[in-house]
Design an enzyme around this catalytic site. Structure first.
Site, PDB file in Angstrom:
ATOM      1  N   ASP A   5      -2.397   8.631   5.663  1.00 54.05           N
ATOM      2  CA  ASP A   5      -2.886   7.509   6.463  1.00 54.05           C
ATOM      3  C   ASP A   5      -2.094   7.319   7.753  1.00 54.05           C
ATOM      4  O   ASP A   5      -2.655   6.948   8.790  1.00 54.05           O
ATOM      5  CB  ASP A   5      -2.937   6.212   5.643  1.00 54.05           C
ATOM      6  CG  ASP A   5      -1.653   5.896   4.904  1.00 54.05           C
ATOM      7  OD1 ASP A   5      -0.615   6.540   5.158  1.00 54.05           O
ATOM      8  OD2 ASP A   5      -1.688   4.983   4.044  1.00 54.05           O
ATOM      9  N   GLY A  16      -2.431  -2.981  10.558  1.00 56.85           N
ATOM     10  CA  GLY A  16      -2.549  -4.396  10.249  1.00 56.85           C
ATOM     11  C   GLY A  16      -1.405  -5.235  10.764  1.00 56.85           C
ATOM     12  O   GLY A  16      -1.592  -6.395  11.167  1.00 56.85           O
ATOM     13  N   THR A  69       1.948  -1.391   4.999  1.00 58.34           N
ATOM     14  CA  THR A  69       2.861  -1.508   3.862  1.00 58.34           C
ATOM     15  C   THR A  69       4.220  -0.914   4.224  1.00 58.34           C
ATOM     16  O   THR A  69       5.270  -1.461   3.888  1.00 58.34           O
ATOM     17  CB  THR A  69       2.278  -0.783   2.637  1.00 58.34           C
ATOM     18  OG1 THR A  69       1.019  -1.383   2.303  1.00 58.34           O
ATOM     19  CG2 THR A  69       3.212  -0.904   1.449  1.00 58.34           C
ATOM     20  N   ALA A  79      -1.877   1.175  -0.340  1.00 61.68           N
ATOM     21  CA  ALA A  79      -1.241   0.832  -1.608  1.00 61.68           C
ATOM     22  C   ALA A  79      -1.791  -0.437  -2.234  1.00 61.68           C
ATOM     23  O   ALA A  79      -1.712  -0.620  -3.447  1.00 61.68           O
ATOM     24  CB  ALA A  79       0.263   0.692  -1.400  1.00 61.68           C
ATOM     25  N   SER A  80      -2.365  -1.330  -1.420  1.00 61.17           N
ATOM     26  CA  SER A  80      -2.857  -2.598  -1.964  1.00 61.17           C
ATOM     27  C   SER A  80      -4.366  -2.763  -1.874  1.00 61.17           C
ATOM     28  O   SER A  80      -4.930  -3.616  -2.555  1.00 61.17           O
ATOM     29  CB  SER A  80      -2.178  -3.776  -1.250  1.00 61.17           C
ATOM     30  OG  SER A  80      -2.416  -3.728   0.139  1.00 61.17           O
TER      31      SER A  80
END
Length: 484
Positions: free
Chosen positions: A234, A400, A256, A10-11
């Protein structure tokens, strides 16, 4: 042969190349780019042309670095779709799932088909942005003009190869597939006045989609590319890339969003899983990802964006270590935290409304988020054990968020489970692994996970907290509005 994962969140997005060298999987990021939705006239959109441009740019970079022949697989987030007409043209901008158009749509749909019946059909949790509700609110004339309704990674694959498919791991998030027939549910299609033929044929992860049509990009020097269908959701790629072994393990894909669950041979559809909003998404090789969808690092991304001083995520962790913990109990899964205008103010307002200390500093805000995520994770694990009858003794955190040692330890403390963190690049690793299986480089999912265990270090966190039960009880009382 080298394999390139196109992994778009998303980022941000990136292209990661993977090869087996000296018996280990070696990966390297070769291109990174920004992503994010923008608001136009009150609607939130993705820039899909930007994503395609950056994919091609990254593949050109691969050619510059000496990769003449590669396979490529694309994964992205779930639920959002693209409408394509009979000439292959996109009919409109791609609406982002955080758009407000589906506020209240679950209630509208449930007036036609009861929520319990929808869940029994699909086994998918109720989230306001599921594709079912987005399509319910879509312009009906545009829907009738659409020859293809493609989820985002399938559309990108279509742009690269000219072949339209519906990849199953991502399609399962739509809340439109029937777990018994393993096809689109006819009653839900009828509700939307859609035809099954508007959704291209299913494709499983590990199939070849086709060669990249270089003539579509005449001004770019590209390598020879075979595009593979990977687990295009993902999270599905991240779970494929999780180094679990044997039984009694759970995963937490931390990015996210936080997706916490188990890999199951069968869906789990029950009164309790409906009540607690657990979901059955399809995984690789016919498995199911029975999981809980939890607000994740999005919260900290938004906190960071609205603070006057810019902190790195590592600095947030350092600041959180120096403040008192468990001063606030906040249900971060509340819809009010989905896309507020200011996340800092929203958290502070919640604490004021519930008569709790208001976090002010960066460290206090970070500690508040980490503490409550750890509690929510622990409750989700407890729910998994209750609903499946399966004891869980270890939790693999990938993605992450696995870099956050403080949150990893808090999660171990609150859940009472040993936590193993890594690999941090699990989504790209899982994407590449499915390409390797499709290409014959490795023989099976188990062999791939053994390769991952051999290739990437894991960090372990052992439970230490003695007051976990008390913390969880306090959280539950606040969530139910009871006096603590």
């Amino acid at each position: 042969m080298a394999h390139i994962a196109v992994d778009i969140g998303a980022s941000s997005g990136r292209l990661v190349v993977g090869e087996i060298k000296s018996g280990k999987l070696v990966i390297e990021e070769i291109h990174r780019f920004a992503n994010g939705f923008v608001e136009k006239n009150g609607t939130c959109y993705w820039d899909i042309n930007h994503l395609l441009h950056e994919i091609v740019k990254g593949l050109a970079e691969a050619k510059k670095q000496g990769y003449q022949s590669v396979t490529v697989g694309v994964d992205t987030w779930a639920v959002d779709y693209v409408l394509v007409d009979e000439n292959g043209n996109r009919l409109q901008e791609v609406v982002a799932y955080r758009d407000s158009r589906t506020d209240g749509t679950i209630e509208k749909v449930s007036q036609h088909i009861d929520k319990k019946e929808i869940y029994q059909k699909t086994g998918v949790q109720f989230l306001s942005f599921n594709t079912l509700y987005q399509l319910y609110e879509e312009d009906k004339e545009l829907l009738q003009k659409a020859k293809h309704i493609l989820l985002v990674p399938d559309y990108l694959g279509y742009c690269l190869t000219g072949r339209a498919v519906t990849e199953v791991t991502n399609a399962s998030t739509m809340q439109m597939l029937n777990v018994k027939t393993r096809d689109f549910d006819q009653d839900l299609l009828n509700l939307l006045s859609l035809k099954r033929s508007q959704f291209p044929p299913f494709a499983e992860p590990g199939e070849e989609l086709g060669p990249l049509l270089a003539e579509r990009f005449p001004d770019v020097d590209l390598p020879e590319c075979r595009v593979m269908t990977v687990a295009s959701h993902d999270t599905a790629s991240a779970i494929a890339g999780t180094p679990g072994q044997g039984e009694n393990w759970a995963y937490l894909s931390s990015g996210t969003w936080s997706l916490l669950g188990i890999e199951s041979a069968d869906p789990v559809v029950s009164e309790l899983s409906l009540e607690d909003n657990y979901t059955n998404e399809w995984g690789v090789f016919g498995t199911y990802r029975f999981l809980k969808n939890i607000m994740g690092m999005w919260i900290m991304q938004e906190v960071r964006r609205h603070l006057p001083v810019d902190f790195t995520f590592a600095e947030f962790v350092d600041e959180a270590r120096n403040v008192e913990h468990f001063r606030q109990f906040v249900d971060l899964n509340d819809d009010r935290f989905l896309n507020p205008s200011n996340m800092v103010k929203e958290i502070q307002a919640y604490c004021q409304e519930t008569n709790q200390p208001v976090p002010e500093t960066a460290g206090e805000l970070a500690a508040c988020v980490y503490d409550n995520l750890a509690i929510i994770y622990a409750m989700a694990i407890r729910g998994l054990e209750t609903m499946t009858g399966q004891a869980i003794d270890r939790l693999h955190i990938v993605g992450g968020g696995a870099n956050n040692a403080l949150l990893n330890q808090l999660t171990a403390d609150m859940s009472g489970k040993t936590v193993y963190a890594g690999p941090f690049e699990a989504t790209a690793v899982g994407n590449i692994m499915m390409q390797m299986i499709a290409s014959g480089d490795i023989g099976s999912l188990e062999e791939g996970r053994e390769l991952i265990r051999h290739s990437f270090p894991l960090q372990s966190f052992v439970p230490k907290e003695q007051q976990a039960a008390k913390r969880i009880e306090q959280f539950d009382q606040h969530r139910k509005g009871e006096k603590v």
